[in-house]
Write a protein that holds these residues in place. Sequence first.
Motif, short mmCIF file in Angstrom:
data_model
loop_
_atom_site.label_atom_id
_atom_site.label_comp_id
_atom_site.label_asym_id
_atom_site.label_seq_id
_atom_site.Cartn_x
_atom_site.Cartn_y
_atom_site.Cartn_z
N MET A 99 0.85 -1.19 0.00
CA MET A 99 0.00 0.00 0.00
C MET A 99 0.89 1.24 0.00
SD MET A 99 -2.91 1.15 2.69
CE MET A 99 -3.52 2.83 2.66
N LEU A 100 0.69 2.08 -1.01
CA LEU A 100 1.41 3.34 -1.10
C LEU A 100 0.56 4.41 -0.43
CD1 LEU A 100 2.69 3.07 -4.77
CD2 LEU A 100 3.92 2.55 -2.65
N GLU A 101 1.12 4.99 0.61
CA GLU A 101 0.38 5.92 1.45
C GLU A 101 0.99 7.32 1.35
OE1 GLU A 101 -1.28 4.96 5.68
OE2 GLU A 101 0.83 5.52 5.86
N GLY A 102 0.12 8.31 1.20
CA GLY A 102 0.59 9.69 1.13
C GLY A 102 -0.53 10.65 1.48
N SER A 103 -0.15 11.85 1.85
CA SER A 103 -1.15 12.85 2.21
C SER A 103 -1.89 13.31 0.95
CB SER A 103 -0.48 14.06 2.87
OG SER A 103 0.27 14.79 1.91
N VAL A 141 2.42 -4.64 3.18
CA VAL A 141 3.36 -3.64 3.66
C VAL A 141 2.78 -2.28 3.30
CG1 VAL A 141 5.71 -2.76 3.38
CG2 VAL A 141 5.27 -5.20 3.13
N VAL A 142 2.94 -1.32 4.18
CA VAL A 142 2.54 0.05 3.90
C VAL A 142 3.81 0.90 3.87
CG1 VAL A 142 1.20 2.04 4.69
CG2 VAL A 142 0.33 -0.28 5.08
N LEU A 143 4.01 1.62 2.76
CA LEU A 143 5.18 2.49 2.63
C LEU A 143 4.72 3.87 2.18
CD1 LEU A 143 7.68 0.06 0.85
CD2 LEU A 143 7.68 0.76 3.26
N SER A 144 5.43 4.87 2.63
CA SER A 144 5.12 6.25 2.30
C SER A 144 5.61 6.62 0.91
CB SER A 144 5.77 7.19 3.34
OG SER A 144 5.62 8.53 2.93
N VAL A 145 4.82 7.43 0.22
CA VAL A 145 5.22 7.94 -1.09
C VAL A 145 6.13 9.16 -0.96
CG1 VAL A 145 3.16 7.04 -2.21
CG2 VAL A 145 3.18 9.41 -1.41
N ASP A 146 6.41 9.57 0.27
CA ASP A 146 7.27 10.73 0.51
C ASP A 146 8.75 10.36 0.40
OD1 ASP A 146 5.15 12.46 0.89
OD2 ASP A 146 5.06 12.08 3.03
N GLN A 147 9.07 9.46 -0.50
CA GLN A 147 10.45 9.06 -0.76
C GLN A 147 10.53 8.67 -2.23
OE1 GLN A 147 11.37 5.46 1.50
NE2 GLN A 147 9.20 5.03 1.69
N GLY A 148 11.72 8.50 -2.72
CA GLY A 148 11.90 8.17 -4.12
C GLY A 148 11.48 6.75 -4.45
#
Length: 166
Positions: A99-103, A141-148
């Motif tokens: 899951m790609l998570e971002g604001s 897995v949940v990872l933030s899109v605030d990275q490359g």
Amino acid sequence: MHPLVVMGVSGSGKSTVGAAIAQRLRVPFEDADDLHPPENIAKMSAGHALDDSDRYPWLEAVGQWLADHPDGGVMGCSALKRKYRDQLRSHVPGLQFLMLEGSREVIERRQASRAGHFMPASLLTSQFATLEPLEPDEHGVVLSVDQGVDQIVQGYVDVMSRDAES
């Protein structure tokens, strides 16, 4: 390796990250957007959100693609609700999710910079309203899109490597 679904709202990077993971793992990649029937694309292009009856045959096509790649394949697919993910899992027990998570602000900026996609930014509100995060019993897995992209791919590979060792 089980097949993987890279999931999240429109503009979260599912296609970009999914293709990068597939390349890294040397498995096929498919974008679920390419499996939508013309009626769904027309509805979304007109600014109307899909309902569950619109999504059902599309998710069946996505699930079939995943089932056709039992030794590994990566699918970029919104999979916003638990019941959609359950429908995909009915084709592939043990299906993995990233899951790609971002604001909302980050996703809006990403959508504004992307050209030629049928999903208008106006539907982002309905996507966030529909989104049900992965639950503890879902393999994911949940990872933030605030990275490359490279960092997201490496983060996924690292987590999967640790899980394989357990």
